[in-house]
Design a protein around this motif. Structure first.
Motif, mmCIF file in Angstrom:
data_model
loop_
_atom_site.group_PDB
_atom_site.id
_atom_site.type_symbol
_atom_site.label_atom_id
_atom_site.label_comp_id
_atom_site.label_asym_id
_atom_site.label_seq_id
_atom_site.Cartn_x
_atom_site.Cartn_y
_atom_site.Cartn_z
ATOM 1 N N GLU A 26 0.836 -1.190 0.000
ATOM 2 C CA GLU A 26 0.000 0.000 0.000
ATOM 3 C C GLU A 26 0.876 1.247 0.000
ATOM 4 O O GLU A 26 1.908 1.296 0.672
ATOM 5 C CB GLU A 26 -0.895 0.011 1.244
ATOM 6 C CG GLU A 26 -1.944 -1.077 1.264
ATOM 7 C CD GLU A 26 -2.844 -0.948 2.479
ATOM 8 O OE1 GLU A 26 -3.147 0.196 2.861
ATOM 9 O OE2 GLU A 26 -3.230 -1.993 3.034
ATOM 10 N N PRO A 27 0.480 2.290 -0.759
ATOM 11 C CA PRO A 27 1.285 3.509 -0.783
ATOM 12 C C PRO A 27 1.203 4.233 0.551
ATOM 13 O O PRO A 27 0.188 4.158 1.260
ATOM 14 C CB PRO A 27 0.646 4.330 -1.905
ATOM 15 C CG PRO A 27 -0.772 3.854 -1.950
ATOM 16 C CD PRO A 27 -0.706 2.390 -1.623
ATOM 17 N N PRO A 28 2.254 4.947 0.916
ATOM 18 C CA PRO A 28 2.200 5.711 2.161
ATOM 19 C C PRO A 28 1.251 6.900 2.018
ATOM 20 O O PRO A 28 0.946 7.355 0.915
ATOM 21 C CB PRO A 28 3.647 6.181 2.347
ATOM 22 C CG PRO A 28 4.201 6.226 0.953
ATOM 23 C CD PRO A 28 3.542 5.093 0.218
ATOM 24 N N ILE A 29 0.808 7.399 3.151
ATOM 25 C CA ILE A 29 -0.026 8.596 3.183
ATOM 26 C C ILE A 29 0.904 9.802 3.226
ATOM 27 O O ILE A 29 1.788 9.885 4.078
ATOM 28 C CB ILE A 29 -0.937 8.585 4.426
ATOM 29 C CG1 ILE A 29 -1.819 7.335 4.424
ATOM 30 C CG2 ILE A 29 -1.784 9.846 4.494
ATOM 31 C CD1 ILE A 29 -2.468 7.055 5.763
ATOM 32 N N GLU A 30 0.716 10.738 2.291
ATOM 33 C CA GLU A 30 1.559 11.929 2.255
ATOM 34 C C GLU A 30 0.807 13.119 2.846
ATOM 35 O O GLU A 30 -0.315 13.421 2.452
ATOM 36 C CB GLU A 30 1.986 12.247 0.819
ATOM 37 C CG GLU A 30 2.897 13.459 0.713
ATOM 38 C CD GLU A 30 3.387 13.722 -0.702
ATOM 39 O OE1 GLU A 30 3.920 14.809 -0.951
ATOM 40 O OE2 GLU A 30 3.219 12.830 -1.568
ATOM 41 N N LYS A 31 1.434 13.772 3.806
ATOM 42 C CA LYS A 31 0.851 14.952 4.437
ATOM 43 C C LYS A 31 1.881 16.070 4.463
ATOM 44 O O LYS A 31 3.085 15.833 4.378
ATOM 45 C CB LYS A 31 0.421 14.633 5.874
ATOM 46 C CG LYS A 31 -0.604 13.519 6.013
ATOM 47 C CD LYS A 31 -0.921 13.260 7.485
ATOM 48 C CE LYS A 31 -1.923 12.123 7.643
ATOM 49 N NZ LYS A 31 -2.224 11.849 9.088
ATOM 50 N N VAL A 32 1.391 17.304 4.576
ATOM 51 C CA VAL A 32 2.272 18.459 4.711
ATOM 52 C C VAL A 32 2.034 19.083 6.079
ATOM 53 O O VAL A 32 0.895 19.428 6.426
ATOM 54 C CB VAL A 32 2.023 19.501 3.608
ATOM 55 C CG1 VAL A 32 2.999 20.680 3.762
ATOM 56 C CG2 VAL A 32 2.175 18.881 2.230
ATOM 57 N N LEU A 33 3.090 19.182 6.865
ATOM 58 C CA LEU A 33 3.019 19.748 8.199
ATOM 59 C C LEU A 33 3.757 21.082 8.240
ATOM 60 O O LEU A 33 4.576 21.378 7.365
ATOM 61 C CB LEU A 33 3.655 18.798 9.215
ATOM 62 C CG LEU A 33 3.247 17.327 9.175
ATOM 63 C CD1 LEU A 33 4.069 16.539 10.188
ATOM 64 C CD2 LEU A 33 1.761 17.173 9.443
ATOM 65 N N ARG A 34 3.474 21.862 9.253
ATOM 66 C CA ARG A 34 4.218 23.086 9.511
ATOM 67 C C ARG A 34 4.954 22.908 10.838
ATOM 68 O O ARG A 34 4.361 22.494 11.837
ATOM 69 C CB ARG A 34 3.293 24.294 9.596
ATOM 70 C CG ARG A 34 2.412 24.512 8.384
ATOM 71 C CD ARG A 34 3.188 24.936 7.158
ATOM 72 N NE ARG A 34 3.814 26.243 7.318
ATOM 73 C CZ ARG A 34 4.466 26.856 6.333
ATOM 74 N NH1 ARG A 34 4.595 26.274 5.145
ATOM 75 N NH2 ARG A 34 5.010 28.046 6.525
ATOM 76 N N ALA A 35 6.224 23.185 10.827
ATOM 77 C CA ALA A 35 7.035 23.079 12.032
ATOM 78 C C ALA A 35 7.587 24.444 12.381
ATOM 79 O O ALA A 35 7.926 25.240 11.501
ATOM 80 C CB ALA A 35 8.173 22.077 11.840
ATOM 81 N N SER A 36 7.694 24.715 13.661
ATOM 82 C CA SER A 36 8.153 26.018 14.135
ATOM 83 C C SER A 36 9.596 25.925 14.599
ATOM 84 O O SER A 36 9.928 25.133 15.491
ATOM 85 C CB SER A 36 7.256 26.487 15.285
ATOM 86 O OG SER A 36 7.683 27.728 15.783
ATOM 87 N N VAL A 37 10.470 26.741 13.982
ATOM 88 C CA VAL A 37 11.874 26.797 14.379
ATOM 89 C C VAL A 37 12.063 28.055 15.217
ATOM 90 O O VAL A 37 11.911 29.172 14.700
ATOM 91 C CB VAL A 37 12.815 26.838 13.164
ATOM 92 C CG1 VAL A 37 14.272 26.839 13.619
ATOM 93 C CG2 VAL A 37 12.546 25.669 12.232
ATOM 94 N N PRO A 38 12.356 27.927 16.499
ATOM 95 C CA PRO A 38 12.505 29.111 17.348
ATOM 96 C C PRO A 38 13.550 30.071 16.794
ATOM 97 O O PRO A 38 14.621 29.655 16.333
ATOM 98 C CB PRO A 38 12.941 28.538 18.699
ATOM 99 C CG PRO A 38 12.449 27.124 18.678
ATOM 100 C CD PRO A 38 12.559 26.677 17.247
ATOM 101 N N ALA A 39 13.220 31.354 16.788
ATOM 102 C CA ALA A 39 14.145 32.381 16.312
ATOM 103 C C ALA A 39 14.966 32.910 17.481
ATOM 104 O O ALA A 39 14.563 32.828 18.646
ATOM 105 C CB ALA A 39 13.364 33.515 15.656
ATOM 106 N N THR A 40 16.125 33.457 17.177
ATOM 107 C CA THR A 40 16.949 34.050 18.227
ATOM 108 C C THR A 40 16.296 35.323 18.757
ATOM 109 O O THR A 40 16.520 35.727 19.888
ATOM 110 C CB THR A 40 18.358 34.362 17.689
ATOM 111 O OG1 THR A 40 18.233 35.148 16.492
ATOM 112 C CG2 THR A 40 19.102 33.080 17.378
ATOM 113 N N TRP A 41 15.485 35.963 17.902
ATOM 114 C CA TRP A 41 14.667 37.086 18.347
ATOM 115 C C TRP A 41 13.468 37.169 17.402
ATOM 116 O O TRP A 41 13.494 36.677 16.284
ATOM 117 C CB TRP A 41 15.462 38.399 18.315
ATOM 118 C CG TRP A 41 15.983 38.771 16.951
ATOM 119 C CD1 TRP A 41 17.162 38.395 16.379
ATOM 120 C CD2 TRP A 41 15.317 39.601 15.989
ATOM 121 N NE1 TRP A 41 17.286 38.909 15.121
ATOM 122 C CE2 TRP A 41 16.169 39.674 14.852
ATOM 123 C CE3 TRP A 41 14.099 40.293 15.974
ATOM 124 C CZ2 TRP A 41 15.832 40.399 13.714
ATOM 125 C CZ3 TRP A 41 13.779 41.022 14.838
ATOM 126 C CH2 TRP A 41 14.641 41.068 13.731
#
Length: 283
Positions: A26-41
């Motif tokens: 079976e093919p994998p399920i493809e999803k698009v996520l948003r991840a947050s990279v903490p900024a220095t400021w």
């Protein structure tokens, strides 16, 4: 010694999940996520993460696949979201859920390019690699609440700058990390046969080796036009002499530029899976 035995046992648990797949066809399920990279400021930067999730309830171990960085800065934003479909499917077939972060400054992800190493006269490869680590850890944080994914069983896989970032990540206390697979990892290539201050690259990887505790597989092709065999041997020697554990596979020439060997999925899938299995026996 005890810490090494724990890592080996964790790697065994990672590969055992492959048998849990209800139907590998079976093919994998493809999803698009948003991840947050903490900024220095200021506000955090958001990056896009492609998730390939195998069919079935899981929980599946996680492989994070990290892309490279083109020599031409104008190419970083081209191509949109990074998917690495063929490579991701190979790891799904091994029983992994796959995360492919499009890092800051690439494709459609937010933020400015953060992986610069400064001047070619005095490149800071060590901290450049740690910037890549921030995007890797952000992508893992984005799925820690997903019951189908087991973010306590993690393998990092990367090509070129992504391989370098994966090595760098092994030097940090990342929860659940059990192994690294590095394809043609490095930084600083300006042209075929030309790397900014090779000694700085060797010194940086030695610093990573001092605190790296997981088994690694390094795969390079003999005709890699970014990082040639002599430099690769120096890097590997420095990493292992500092305490890192890495098996080096120097592969035959691939196409016109072996730096693209990551695309040769049919040839590397079996040895990579074998590596992930043999680490379970401490070999």
């Amino acid at each position: 010694m005890l810490r090494g035995l724990v890592a080996i046992a964790s790697a065994a648990a990672v590969l055992s999940a492959a048998a849990a797949l209800p139907d590998a066809r079976e093919p994998p399920i493809e999803k698009v996520l948003r991840a947050s990279v903490p900024a220095t400021w200021g506000r955090p930067d958001e990056i896009e993460v492609t998730l390939y999730q195998p069919p079935g309830p899981g929980p599946f171990p996680v492989a994070v696949l990290s892309h490279g960085s083109p020599r031409n800065p104008d190419d970083r934003r081209r191509g949109g979201r990074v998917r690495l479909q063929a490579q991701s499917r190979a790891f799904v077939a091994m029983g992994f859920a796959v995360l492919v972060p499009t890092r800051r400054g690439y494709g459609d992800s937010g933020g400015d390019w953060a992986e610069g190493y400064g001047s070619c006269r005095g490149p800071d490869y060590y901290n450049a690699g740690l910037e890549t680590v921030r995007d890797i850890t952000a992508s893992l944080a984005a799925v820690r609440g997903n019951p189908a994914l087991d973010a306590k069983r993690v393998v990092l896989v990367g090509q070129s700058a992504g391989g370098w970032g994966s090595i760098a990540a092994s030097s940090q206390p990342i929860e659940g990390l059990v192994a690294v697979v590095n394809f043609a990892g490095g930084r600083g290539s300006q042209a075929p046969g030309s790397v900014c201050v090779e000694e700085n690259l060797v010194d940086a990887v030695a610093r990573y080796g001092k605190t790296s505790r997981v088994p690694q597989l390094w795969i390079y092709s003999e005709n890699d036009l970014y990082f040639g065999p002599a430099l690769v041997r120096r890097m590997h020697g420095a990493f292992t002499a500092a305490g890192g554990r890495a098996q080096l596979m120097q592969m035959p020439p691939f196409g016109r530029d072996g730096h693209l060997y990551f695309g040769n999925v049919a040839n590397w899938a079996e040895p990579v899976e074998k590596f992930l299995r043999t680490t379970t026996h401490g070999q």
